[in-house]
Design a protein around this motif. Sequence first.
Motif, PDB file in Angstrom:
ATOM      1  N   VAL A  85      -4.954  -0.302  -1.218  1.00 14.59           N
ATOM      2  CA  VAL A  85      -4.969  -0.047   0.231  1.00 14.59           C
ATOM      3  C   VAL A  85      -6.404   0.033   0.740  1.00 14.59           C
ATOM      4  N   TYR A  86      -7.275   0.685  -0.016  1.00 14.06           N
ATOM      5  CA  TYR A  86      -8.676   0.794   0.401  1.00 14.06           C
ATOM      6  C   TYR A  86      -9.342  -0.582   0.459  1.00 14.06           C
ATOM      7  N   ALA A  87      -9.076  -1.414  -0.537  1.00 17.41           N
ATOM      8  CA  ALA A  87      -9.659  -2.758  -0.554  1.00 17.41           C
ATOM      9  C   ALA A  87      -9.139  -3.587   0.626  1.00 17.41           C
ATOM     10  N   ALA A  88      -7.879  -3.436   0.948  1.00 15.64           N
ATOM     11  CA  ALA A  88      -7.280  -4.226   2.025  1.00 15.64           C
ATOM     12  C   ALA A  88      -7.666  -3.727   3.411  1.00 15.64           C
TER      13      ALA A  88
ATOM     14  N   ASP B   9       5.437   3.436   3.718  1.00 17.66           N
ATOM     15  CA  ASP B   9       5.667   2.158   3.042  1.00 17.66           C
ATOM     16  C   ASP B   9       4.517   1.215   3.395  1.00 17.66           C
ATOM     17  N   ASP B  10       4.368   0.148   2.630  1.00 18.54           N
ATOM     18  CA  ASP B  10       3.204  -0.733   2.753  1.00 18.54           C
ATOM     19  C   ASP B  10       3.058  -1.360   4.139  1.00 18.54           C
ATOM     20  N   GLU B  11       4.144  -1.597   4.840  1.00 23.42           N
ATOM     21  CA  GLU B  11       4.062  -2.222   6.161  1.00 23.42           C
ATOM     22  C   GLU B  11       3.476  -1.279   7.216  1.00 23.42           C
ATOM     23  N   ARG B  12       3.573  -0.003   7.007  1.00 29.13           N
ATOM     24  CA  ARG B  12       3.126   0.975   8.014  1.00 29.13           C
ATOM     25  C   ARG B  12       1.742   1.547   7.732  1.00 29.13           C
ATOM     26  N   VAL B  13       1.160   1.233   6.590  1.00 30.01           N
ATOM     27  CA  VAL B  13      -0.105   1.841   6.174  1.00 30.01           C
ATOM     28  C   VAL B  13      -1.236   1.530   7.141  1.00 30.01           C
ATOM     29  N   GLU B  14      -1.411   0.253   7.508  1.00 33.61           N
ATOM     30  CA  GLU B  14      -2.542  -0.121   8.369  1.00 33.61           C
ATOM     31  C   GLU B  14      -2.477   0.599   9.719  1.00 33.61           C
ATOM     32  N   GLY B  15      -1.309   0.618  10.338  1.00 33.52           N
ATOM     33  CA  GLY B  15      -1.153   1.314  11.622  1.00 33.52           C
ATOM     34  C   GLY B  15      -1.452   2.800  11.495  1.00 33.52           C
ATOM     35  N   TRP B  16      -0.983   3.400  10.404  1.00 33.20           N
ATOM     36  CA  TRP B  16      -1.220   4.823  10.186  1.00 33.20           C
ATOM     37  C   TRP B  16      -2.713   5.101  10.022  1.00 33.20           C
TER      38      TRP B  16
END
Length: 173
Positions: free
Chosen positions: A10-13, A51-58
Amino acid sequence: MVDDMRFERVYAAHGPAVLRYCAYSLGSRDRAEDVAAEVFARYLERGDRLDDERVEGWLIRVARNLCASQHRSITRDRKLAEAASRQMPSADTWSDPDWWELVREELGEAERLVVYLRAVEDRPFSDIARVTGKGQSAVKMTFYRAAEKLRSRYEREFATLRSAVPGGVGSEQ
Protein backbone atom coordinates in the motif's frame (compact mmCIF):
# COMPACT_ATOMS: atom_id res chain seq x y z
CA MET A 1 -2.92 -4.02 12.72
CA VAL A 2 -1.81 -4.30 9.10
CA ASP A 3 0.78 -6.95 8.28
CA ASP A 4 4.16 -5.85 6.89
CA MET A 5 3.61 -7.16 3.35
CA ARG A 6 0.32 -5.36 2.91
CA PHE A 7 1.71 -2.16 4.41
CA GLU A 8 4.69 -2.17 2.04
CA ARG A 9 2.40 -2.80 -0.95
CA VAL A 10 0.00 0.00 0.00
CA TYR A 11 2.84 2.40 0.82
CA ALA A 12 4.55 1.71 -2.51
CA ALA A 13 1.30 2.21 -4.41
CA HIS A 14 -0.06 5.27 -2.58
CA GLY A 15 2.80 6.85 -0.61
CA PRO A 16 3.93 9.23 -3.37
CA ALA A 17 0.35 10.42 -4.01
CA VAL A 18 -0.28 11.06 -0.31
CA LEU A 19 3.01 12.97 -0.01
CA ARG A 20 2.22 15.05 -3.12
CA TYR A 21 -1.22 15.90 -1.76
CA CYS A 22 0.21 16.92 1.61
CA ALA A 23 2.95 19.01 0.01
CA TYR A 24 0.42 20.75 -2.22
CA SER A 25 -1.94 21.36 0.67
CA LEU A 26 0.65 22.53 3.21
CA GLY A 27 3.16 24.23 0.93
CA SER A 28 6.07 22.74 2.86
CA ARG A 29 7.93 19.53 2.12
CA ASP A 30 9.00 19.09 5.76
CA ARG A 31 5.46 19.42 7.13
CA ALA A 32 4.15 17.26 4.27
CA GLU A 33 6.55 14.46 5.19
CA ASP A 34 5.46 14.65 8.82
CA VAL A 35 1.77 14.53 7.93
CA ALA A 36 2.25 11.72 5.38
CA ALA A 37 4.11 9.72 8.01
CA GLU A 38 1.18 10.24 10.39
CA VAL A 39 -1.27 9.10 7.67
CA PHE A 40 0.60 5.84 7.21
CA ALA A 41 1.03 5.37 10.96
CA ARG A 42 -2.75 5.54 11.22
CA TYR A 43 -3.09 3.12 8.32
CA LEU A 44 -0.73 0.73 10.07
CA GLU A 45 -2.99 0.81 13.15
CA ARG A 46 -6.43 0.76 11.47
CA GLY A 47 -5.95 -0.29 7.86
CA ASP A 48 -6.74 -3.94 8.44
CA ARG A 49 -10.45 -2.99 8.40
CA LEU A 50 -10.23 -1.65 4.83
CA ASP A 51 -10.50 -3.60 1.62
CA ASP A 52 -8.03 -2.80 -1.16
CA GLU A 53 -10.51 -0.77 -3.22
CA ARG A 54 -11.14 1.70 -0.39
CA VAL A 55 -7.55 2.22 0.80
CA GLU A 56 -6.61 5.12 -1.50
CA GLY A 57 -9.74 7.13 -0.66
CA TRP A 58 -9.24 6.50 3.05
CA LEU A 59 -5.58 7.58 2.91
CA ILE A 60 -6.40 10.82 1.07
CA ARG A 61 -9.30 11.55 3.44
CA VAL A 62 -7.01 11.09 6.46
CA ALA A 63 -4.36 13.27 4.78
CA ARG A 64 -6.95 15.97 4.06
CA ASN A 65 -8.12 15.98 7.67
CA LEU A 66 -4.57 16.10 9.06
CA CYS A 67 -3.60 18.91 6.64
CA ALA A 68 -6.69 20.89 7.67
CA SER A 69 -5.72 20.38 11.30
CA GLN A 70 -2.19 21.63 10.50
CA HIS A 71 -3.62 24.74 8.85
CA ARG A 72 -5.78 25.50 11.88
CA SER A 73 -2.85 24.95 14.21
CA ILE A 74 -0.52 27.17 12.16
CA THR A 75 -3.12 29.94 11.94
CA ARG A 76 -3.92 29.75 15.65
CA ASP A 77 -0.25 29.72 16.60
CA ARG A 78 0.55 32.69 14.35
CA LYS A 79 -2.34 34.74 15.79
CA LEU A 80 -1.30 33.80 19.32
CA ALA A 81 2.33 34.78 18.71
CA GLU A 82 1.30 38.10 17.13
CA ALA A 83 -1.02 38.91 20.03
CA ALA A 84 1.65 38.06 22.58
CA SER A 85 4.31 40.12 20.86
CA ARG A 86 1.99 43.15 20.81
CA GLN A 87 1.59 42.83 24.58
CA MET A 88 5.26 42.64 25.45
CA PRO A 89 6.99 45.89 26.42
CA SER A 90 9.76 47.45 24.38
CA ALA A 91 13.30 46.03 24.42
CA ASP A 92 14.69 48.73 26.75
CA THR A 93 12.21 47.69 29.45
CA TRP A 94 14.00 44.34 29.84
CA SER A 95 17.13 46.04 31.18
CA ASP A 96 15.13 47.79 33.95
CA PRO A 97 15.56 46.03 37.35
CA ASP A 98 12.09 47.22 38.42
CA TRP A 99 10.62 45.42 35.42
CA TRP A 100 12.32 42.19 36.46
CA GLU A 101 10.97 42.62 39.98
CA LEU A 102 7.49 42.86 38.50
CA VAL A 103 8.18 39.76 36.37
CA ARG A 104 9.31 37.83 39.48
CA GLU A 105 6.22 38.91 41.44
CA GLU A 106 3.71 38.25 38.70
CA LEU A 107 4.92 35.06 36.99
CA GLY A 108 5.73 31.55 38.09
CA GLU A 109 9.06 29.92 37.32
CA ALA A 110 7.88 28.16 34.15
CA GLU A 111 6.31 31.36 32.82
CA ARG A 112 9.45 33.37 33.58
CA LEU A 113 11.58 30.87 31.69
CA VAL A 114 9.33 31.02 28.61
CA VAL A 115 9.18 34.83 28.72
CA TYR A 116 12.94 35.11 29.14
CA LEU A 117 13.75 32.72 26.32
CA ARG A 118 11.29 34.35 23.92
CA ALA A 119 11.44 38.04 24.80
CA VAL A 120 15.07 38.43 25.86
CA GLU A 121 16.91 35.71 23.94
CA ASP A 122 14.46 35.87 20.99
CA ARG A 123 14.38 32.09 20.66
CA PRO A 124 11.78 30.47 18.40
CA PHE A 125 8.87 28.71 20.06
CA SER A 126 10.06 25.34 18.73
CA ASP A 127 13.37 25.81 20.57
CA ILE A 128 11.60 26.84 23.78
CA ALA A 129 9.35 23.78 23.52
CA ARG A 130 12.43 21.57 23.31
CA VAL A 131 14.06 23.28 26.30
CA THR A 132 10.95 23.13 28.50
CA GLY A 133 9.76 19.70 27.39
CA LYS A 134 6.33 21.08 26.48
CA GLY A 135 4.49 21.15 23.19
CA GLN A 136 4.95 24.17 20.97
CA SER A 137 1.29 25.20 21.31
CA ALA A 138 1.52 24.96 25.10
CA VAL A 139 4.62 27.17 25.07
CA LYS A 140 2.87 29.77 22.90
CA MET A 141 -0.14 29.77 25.21
CA THR A 142 2.12 30.13 28.27
CA PHE A 143 3.89 33.06 26.62
CA TYR A 144 0.61 34.72 25.65
CA ARG A 145 -0.88 34.37 29.13
CA ALA A 146 2.32 35.61 30.77
CA ALA A 147 2.41 38.58 28.41
CA GLU A 148 -1.18 39.40 29.25
CA LYS A 149 -0.45 39.23 33.01
CA LEU A 150 2.57 41.48 32.64
CA ARG A 151 0.78 43.98 30.41
CA SER A 152 -2.16 44.18 32.80
CA ARG A 153 0.04 44.60 35.87
CA TYR A 154 2.32 47.09 34.09
CA GLU A 155 -0.69 49.21 33.09
CA ARG A 156 -2.03 49.16 36.66
CA GLU A 157 1.35 50.15 38.09
CA PHE A 158 1.82 52.90 35.52
CA ALA A 159 -1.71 54.26 36.11
CA THR A 160 -1.07 54.36 39.87
CA LEU A 161 2.25 56.13 39.32
CA ARG A 162 0.67 58.71 36.97
CA SER A 163 -2.09 59.58 39.43
CA ALA A 164 0.33 59.80 42.40
CA VAL A 165 2.72 62.31 40.78
CA PRO A 166 1.34 65.88 40.67
CA GLY A 167 1.77 67.28 37.19
CA GLY A 168 2.94 63.88 35.96
CA VAL A 169 2.12 62.36 32.62
CA GLY A 170 -1.60 61.94 32.18
CA SER A 171 -2.57 64.01 35.24
CA GLU A 172 -4.76 67.10 35.10
CA GLN A 173 -2.92 70.37 35.64
